[in-house]
Design an enzyme around this catalytic site. Structure first.
Site, PDB file in Angstrom:
ATOM      1  N   GLU A 153       0.855  -1.183   0.000  1.00  0.00           N
ATOM      2  CA  GLU A 153       0.000   0.000   0.000  1.00  0.00           C
ATOM      3  C   GLU A 153       0.896   1.239   0.000  1.00  0.00           C
ATOM      4  O   GLU A 153       1.938   1.255   0.651  1.00  0.00           O
ATOM      5  CB  GLU A 153      -0.900   0.001   1.238  1.00  0.00           C
ATOM      6  CG  GLU A 153      -1.991  -1.049   1.139  1.00  0.00           C
ATOM      7  CD  GLU A 153      -2.800  -1.196   2.415  1.00  0.00           C
ATOM      8  OE1 GLU A 153      -2.809  -0.272   3.239  1.00  0.00           O
ATOM      9  OE2 GLU A 153      -3.421  -2.261   2.586  1.00  0.00           O
ATOM     10  N   CYS A 258      -1.520  -6.824   6.812  1.00  0.00           N
ATOM     11  CA  CYS A 258      -0.934  -8.074   6.295  1.00  0.00           C
ATOM     12  C   CYS A 258       0.011  -8.775   7.269  1.00  0.00           C
ATOM     13  O   CYS A 258      -0.224  -9.939   7.614  1.00  0.00           O
ATOM     14  CB  CYS A 258      -0.221  -7.809   4.977  1.00  0.00           C
ATOM     15  SG  CYS A 258      -1.353  -7.472   3.632  1.00  0.00           S
TER      16      CYS A 258
HETATM   17  P1  NAD Z   1      -9.808  -5.100   1.522  1.00  0.00           P
HETATM   18  O1  NAD Z   1     -10.525  -5.330   2.781  1.00  0.00           O
HETATM   19  O2  NAD Z   1      -9.288  -3.746   1.189  1.00  0.00           O
HETATM   20  O3  NAD Z   1     -10.769  -5.528   0.302  1.00  0.00           O
HETATM   21  C1  NAD Z   1     -11.526  -6.684   0.272  1.00  0.00           C
HETATM   22  C2  NAD Z   1     -12.818  -6.384  -0.475  1.00  0.00           C
HETATM   23  O4  NAD Z   1     -13.502  -7.595  -0.697  1.00  0.00           O
HETATM   24  C3  NAD Z   1     -13.762  -5.472   0.311  1.00  0.00           C
HETATM   25  O5  NAD Z   1     -14.111  -4.368  -0.496  1.00  0.00           O
HETATM   26  C4  NAD Z   1     -14.969  -6.365   0.579  1.00  0.00           C
HETATM   27  O6  NAD Z   1     -16.201  -5.668   0.596  1.00  0.00           O
HETATM   28  C5  NAD Z   1     -14.892  -7.329  -0.580  1.00  0.00           C
HETATM   29  N1  NAD Z   1     -15.586  -8.602  -0.405  1.00  0.00           N
HETATM   30  C6  NAD Z   1     -15.693  -9.364   0.714  1.00  0.00           C
HETATM   31  N2  NAD Z   1     -16.374 -10.485   0.452  1.00  0.00           N
HETATM   32  C7  NAD Z   1     -16.680 -10.454  -0.858  1.00  0.00           C
HETATM   33  C8  NAD Z   1     -17.367 -11.343  -1.737  1.00  0.00           C
HETATM   34  N3  NAD Z   1     -17.826 -12.509  -1.299  1.00  0.00           N
HETATM   35  N4  NAD Z   1     -17.505 -11.001  -3.012  1.00  0.00           N
HETATM   36  C9  NAD Z   1     -17.018  -9.812  -3.468  1.00  0.00           C
HETATM   37  N5  NAD Z   1     -16.375  -8.935  -2.702  1.00  0.00           N
HETATM   38  C10 NAD Z   1     -16.194  -9.242  -1.406  1.00  0.00           C
HETATM   39  O7  NAD Z   1      -8.649  -6.176   1.459  1.00  0.00           O
HETATM   40  P2  NAD Z   1      -7.235  -6.055   0.730  1.00  0.00           P
HETATM   41  O8  NAD Z   1      -6.300  -5.281   1.580  1.00  0.00           O
HETATM   42  O9  NAD Z   1      -7.431  -5.667  -0.691  1.00  0.00           O
HETATM   43  O10 NAD Z   1      -6.751  -7.579   0.808  1.00  0.00           O
HETATM   44  C11 NAD Z   1      -7.346  -8.585   0.024  1.00  0.00           C
HETATM   45  C12 NAD Z   1      -6.463  -9.811   0.067  1.00  0.00           C
HETATM   46  O11 NAD Z   1      -5.191  -9.511  -0.511  1.00  0.00           O
HETATM   47  C13 NAD Z   1      -6.157 -10.324   1.480  1.00  0.00           C
HETATM   48  O12 NAD Z   1      -6.060 -11.710   1.444  1.00  0.00           O
HETATM   49  C14 NAD Z   1      -4.810  -9.704   1.789  1.00  0.00           C
HETATM   50  O13 NAD Z   1      -4.085 -10.447   2.729  1.00  0.00           O
HETATM   51  C15 NAD Z   1      -4.144  -9.771   0.428  1.00  0.00           C
HETATM   52  N6  NAD Z   1      -3.107  -8.774   0.216  1.00  0.00           N
HETATM   53  C16 NAD Z   1      -3.256  -7.504   0.674  1.00  0.00           C
HETATM   54  C17 NAD Z   1      -2.271  -6.564   0.446  1.00  0.00           C
HETATM   55  C18 NAD Z   1      -2.412  -5.157   0.961  1.00  0.00           C
HETATM   56  O14 NAD Z   1      -1.388  -4.445   0.992  1.00  0.00           O
HETATM   57  N7  NAD Z   1      -3.596  -4.696   1.339  1.00  0.00           N
HETATM   58  C19 NAD Z   1      -1.122  -6.921  -0.271  1.00  0.00           C
HETATM   59  C20 NAD Z   1      -1.012  -8.208  -0.764  1.00  0.00           C
HETATM   60  C21 NAD Z   1      -2.005  -9.136  -0.515  1.00  0.00           C
END
Ligand code: NAD
Length: 431
Positions: A153, A258
């Site tokens: 991020e 994370c």
């Molecule tokens: P986030 O919470 O910002 O976004 C997740 C989104 O998914 C939310 O908008 C939520 O409303 C939506 N959602 C939940 N259930 C759903 C469904 N059934 N159908 C459709 N949409 C749905 O999360 P994020 O930070 O983007 O992280 C997502 C994944 O990526 C996690 O597993 C995280 O560990 C991984 N990740 C995150 C980062 C980071 O820096 N944020 C980096 C690498 C990997």
């Protein structure tokens, strides 16, 4: 390619916008209808540099669309990414309910072959879980794959467009060929492995970085005891190419959406497979103790904390993001409040309403729109997040505004000699 994305958070939206920017036709779906409404209007509901412009450009070109009914996104897609959240359960296990829900919705709406790819960070075996869920609803041909995301991020667009490596885990030649094709314009090593290997690579990477942070924090604590300077230690260590200088900065610990959950996640994945991951248990302990040292230092500088007013600078878990999930600032504020401290807080971009609603602070926290206003009349300052803005602050003014010139610098952003010269009672980490 026609791409559909489940989950338009930090990872899903960046993935969608970048693929649209590369010329693909992208449909983004989220269960959060308000988020979708904002995105349809070109507004990104969280802070990520340059993302809003990319989303607006893609909307204008018609290459991206946002929907709150997933049926429209699944039927035509060649590749469907799952990028939903995978938070920790109370017992540290990974909560896969959002992934399961996404898989059911994909299964219900599949009409032709598609490749379903987990981009979320998920335990080993999740691709098979997704496959089995989809099979309950759809009897035709499809593939599952793993493609963990490594973006940070605050630097997400650059990380996505210019990654250091891409990892794909597949079990059929067709799936591998599709993912290789999708990433063909990316100039970096593409590591193609078994699905299980891809799934664990992401956890191993995050757990290793967290381990590096906890390690240097322990060195910092020893430095304080023996009169050494951890900044010089980590500089010298980092010059060794076998060690490297990244994630070797001492401070008050790691937080965020994370590292904490992924370290817990990997520890639990190990446990479930009858393996006790001793090292990660220690990493978690060290990280917890490190943030408690902040309170100890506050006591040392300020004395009895009850009734005192302390200013917190930085609420996001790191600079250049508004993400405060598992931010150390929240825990530190709660500890201080338990001790009877009145808390003022400032962060350049965190949404104060959102943090007020979700963090459930014990007592009212007074939020300010200016770092100096937040300092006024306080018995001390704790720097939690190393925003550049705090580095540039006028130290003379800072001293004048504080009722008592006590500063705990949790990120070593100030020079101890300079702080002494200005008359601060100053404590940092490992110096
Ligand atoms: P986030 O919470 O910002 O976004 C997740 C989104 O998914 C939310 O908008 C939520 O409303 C939506 N959602 C939940 N259930 C759903 C469904 N059934 N159908 C459709 N949409 C749905 O999360 P994020 O930070 O983007 O992280 C997502 C994944 O990526 C996690 O597993 C995280 O560990 C991984 N990740 C995150 C980062 C980071 O820096 N944020 C980096 C690498 C990997």
């Amino acid at each position: 390619m026609k791409i559909s994305i489940f989950g338009t958070g930090y990872v899903g939206l960046v993935t969608g916008a970048c693929f649209a920017n590369l010329g693909h036709e992208v449909v983004c779906y989220d269960i959060d209808k308000q988020k979708i409404k904002e995105l349809q209007e070109g507004h990104v509901p969280f802070f990520e540099p340059d993302l809003e412009k990319m989303v607006k450009d893609s909307l204008k070109s018609g290459r991206i669309s946002f929907i709150d009914d997933c049926s429209a996104g699944v039927g035509k897609a060649d590749v469907i990414f799952i990028a939903v959240g995978t938070p920790s359960k109370k017992n540290g296990e990974v909560d896969l309910s959002y992934v399961e829900n996404a898989a059911s919705n994909i299964g219900r709406n599949l009409k032709k072959y598609a490749l379903v790819v987990n981009k979320s960070t998920v335990p080993v075996g999740t691709a098979q879980l997704v496959k089995n869920i989809i099979k309950n609803y759809y009897k035709g041909e499809f593939d599952v794959a793993s493609n963990p995301e490594f973006l940070r991020e605050g630097d997400a667009l650059l990380d996505f467009m210019k990654p250091e490596r891409i990892v794909i885990g597949t079990e059929t030649t067709k799936a591998e060929k599709m993912l290789r094709g999708l990433y063909s314009s990316f100039d970096c090593p593409l590591v193609s492995v078994k699905i299980e290997t891809a799934e664990i690579i992401k956890y191993a990477s995050n757990a290793y970085l967290a381990t590096k942070i906890s390690f240097i924090n322990e060195i910092a604590n020893i430095c304080e005891k023996v009169g050494a300077d951890v900044e010089d230690v980590s500089y010298a260590m980092g010059l060794d190419s076998r060690i490297g200088n990244k994630f070797l900065k001492a401070g008050i610990g790691y937080g965020g959406s994370c590292f904490p959950k992924d370290v817990r996640g990997l520890k639990n994945i190990a446990l479930k497979n009858d393996y006790e991951f001793h090292l990660l248990k220690s990493v978690i302990k060290v990280n917890h103790r490190q943030k408690m040292f902040v309170i100890e230092k506050a006591r040392k500088l300020i004395g009895k904390l009850e009734g005192k007013k302390i200013c917190i600078w930085g609420l996001a878990f790191k600079p250049n993001t508004d993400d405060f999930r598992e931010s150390l600032a929240i825990d530190i504020i709660k500890f201080l409040q338990k001790e009877g401290v009145i808390v003022n807080a400032y962060d350049p971009i965190t949404d104060y309403e959102k943090i007020r609603k979700t963090a459930s602070f014990g007592k009212e926290v007074k939020f300010f729109d200016d770092p100096c206003k937040a300092l006024k009349g306080c018995d001390g300052l704790i720097v939690v997040t190393e925003w550049d803005e705090f580095r540039k602050i006028d130290l003379r003014k800072m001293k004048e505004l504080l009722r008592k010139p006590n500063v705990i610098d949790g990120r070593n952003i100030y020079n101890p000699e300079m702080m002494a010269k200005f008359g601060f009672n100053y404590m940092s980490v490992g110096r």
